[in-house]
Design a protein around this motif. Structure first.
Motif, PDB file in Angstrom:
ATOM      1  N   LYS A 114      40.161  37.982  31.498  1.00  0.00           N
ATOM      2  CA  LYS A 114      39.696  38.017  30.108  1.00  0.00           C
ATOM      3  C   LYS A 114      40.805  37.650  29.132  1.00  0.00           C
ATOM      4  O   LYS A 114      40.598  36.900  28.182  1.00  0.00           O
ATOM      5  N   TYR A 115      42.004  38.186  29.367  1.00  0.00           N
ATOM      6  CA  TYR A 115      43.094  37.909  28.444  1.00  0.00           C
ATOM      7  C   TYR A 115      43.552  36.462  28.592  1.00  0.00           C
ATOM      8  O   TYR A 115      43.856  35.781  27.616  1.00  0.00           O
ATOM      9  N   GLY A 116      43.596  35.991  29.850  1.00  0.00           N
ATOM     10  CA  GLY A 116      43.987  34.604  30.095  1.00  0.00           C
ATOM     11  C   GLY A 116      42.999  33.622  29.497  1.00  0.00           C
ATOM     12  O   GLY A 116      43.379  32.606  28.911  1.00  0.00           O
ATOM     13  N   ASP A 117      41.700  33.930  29.626  1.00  0.00           N
ATOM     14  CA  ASP A 117      40.667  33.074  29.046  1.00  0.00           C
ATOM     15  C   ASP A 117      40.797  33.015  27.530  1.00  0.00           C
ATOM     16  O   ASP A 117      40.604  31.965  26.911  1.00  0.00           O
ATOM     17  N   ALA A 118      41.100  34.161  26.934  1.00  0.00           N
ATOM     18  CA  ALA A 118      41.192  34.235  25.479  1.00  0.00           C
ATOM     19  C   ALA A 118      42.277  33.325  24.934  1.00  0.00           C
ATOM     20  O   ALA A 118      42.089  32.634  23.931  1.00  0.00           O
ATOM     21  N   TRP A 119      43.435  33.292  25.600  1.00  0.00           N
ATOM     22  CA  TRP A 119      44.541  32.464  25.132  1.00  0.00           C
ATOM     23  C   TRP A 119      44.499  31.059  25.709  1.00  0.00           C
ATOM     24  O   TRP A 119      45.019  30.114  25.112  1.00  0.00           O
ATOM     25  N   TYR A 145      43.412  27.945  23.694  1.00  0.00           N
ATOM     26  CA  TYR A 145      44.298  27.366  22.682  1.00  0.00           C
ATOM     27  C   TYR A 145      45.524  26.678  23.295  1.00  0.00           C
ATOM     28  O   TYR A 145      46.303  26.052  22.571  1.00  0.00           O
ATOM     29  N   ALA A 146      45.689  26.792  24.597  1.00  0.00           N
ATOM     30  CA  ALA A 146      46.926  26.359  25.246  1.00  0.00           C
ATOM     31  C   ALA A 146      47.207  24.871  25.103  1.00  0.00           C
ATOM     32  O   ALA A 146      48.367  24.447  25.075  1.00  0.00           O
ATOM     33  N   ASP A 147      46.158  24.058  25.010  1.00  0.00           N
ATOM     34  CA  ASP A 147      46.353  22.606  24.972  1.00  0.00           C
ATOM     35  C   ASP A 147      46.327  22.026  23.562  1.00  0.00           C
ATOM     36  O   ASP A 147      46.496  20.816  23.387  1.00  0.00           O
ATOM     37  N   SER A 171      41.340  29.304  15.653  1.00  0.00           N
ATOM     38  CA  SER A 171      40.090  28.560  15.819  1.00  0.00           C
ATOM     39  C   SER A 171      39.767  27.742  14.571  1.00  0.00           C
ATOM     40  O   SER A 171      39.285  26.614  14.665  1.00  0.00           O
ATOM     41  N   GLN A 172      40.041  28.302  13.415  1.00  0.00           N
ATOM     42  CA  GLN A 172      39.743  27.619  12.158  1.00  0.00           C
ATOM     43  C   GLN A 172      40.540  26.332  12.005  1.00  0.00           C
ATOM     44  O   GLN A 172      40.007  25.312  11.545  1.00  0.00           O
TER      45      GLN A 172
END
Length: 214
Positions: free
Chosen positions: A20-25, A28-30, A130-131
């Motif tokens: 869950k934490y990995g998916d959340a960040w 934005y990684a790329d 996200s914005q």
């Protein structure tokens, strides 16, 4: 914070993007764009916000989330609030969107800041990322890896303390947990200050856009 520079600043690997934490960040990684100030530069950019967020963390997160939501949708108040903004999904009885956010968002946000402090500041940061399509800079990646390492170390030390008894074991575990807590406190303060600084600078660049929408 200096120990963070011992960790690689390479982009998050596929393994680090799991969970869950990995998916959340990982989402934005790329992204190539980043915040106007790096994480380690946030205390200098917004010293009062940085110190204030560490002195009264729940209050700072309450204010930061409200500001972030109304920065993205001016005048919306708490209309778009969800527990952790749904960034980390749900677990058992804790399901974003079904926690009473519609009837009492302020109370839910207060509880979120107290019970899920790390997720609270991460969610506010996620709103702004996200914005504007912002990604993770080198400080972010190092911090994520350093925090993961410290939390695992604290967990392992606590487990070993139960199984193995030797002189000074409680003191060692206490020191490890203290280092992990101090690191979390400093990093959370940096994240709060950086998100606040980003919003402030964006509003300076296009004040008419925010005034018109309000």
């Amino acid at each position: 914070m200096a120990c963070c520079f011992c960790f690689s600043d390479e982009k998050l690997s596929p393994e680090e993007r799991k969970g869950k934490y990995g998916d959340a960040w990982g989402q934005y990684a790329d992204n190539e764009l980043t915040f106007k100030v790096k994480l380690c530069g946030a205390p200098c950019a917004e010293p009062c916000c940085w110190m204030g967020s560490m002195i009264c963390y729940p209050c700072a997160q309450y204010k930061l989330r409200y500001k972030a939501l109304n920065h993205v949708n001016p005048g919306s108040g708490w209309d778009n609030y969800q527990c952790c903004q749904g960034m980390f999904g749900g677990c058992c009885c804790i399901q974003p969107g079904n926690m009473g956010e519609d009837s009492c968002p302020q109370c839910c946000m207060c509880a979120e800041g107290c019970i899920f402090p790390g997720m609270a500041v991460s969610a506010s940061q996620g709103v702004i990322m996200s914005q504007y399509g912002l990604g993770l800079d080198s400080d972010d990646v190092r911090i994520i890896r350093c925090n993961n390492c410290l939390q695992w170390l604290a967990c392992i030390a606590s487990c070993l303390n139960i199984c193995i008894d030797f002189e000074g074991d409680d003191a060692i575990v206490g020191i490890i947990n203290l280092v992990a807590d101090i690191t979390f406190c400093c990093v959370s303060g940096c994240m709060t200050a950086r998100v606040y600084h980003e919003m402030k600078e964006r509003e300076k660049e296009a004040p008419e856009a925010f005034q018109m929408q309000r």
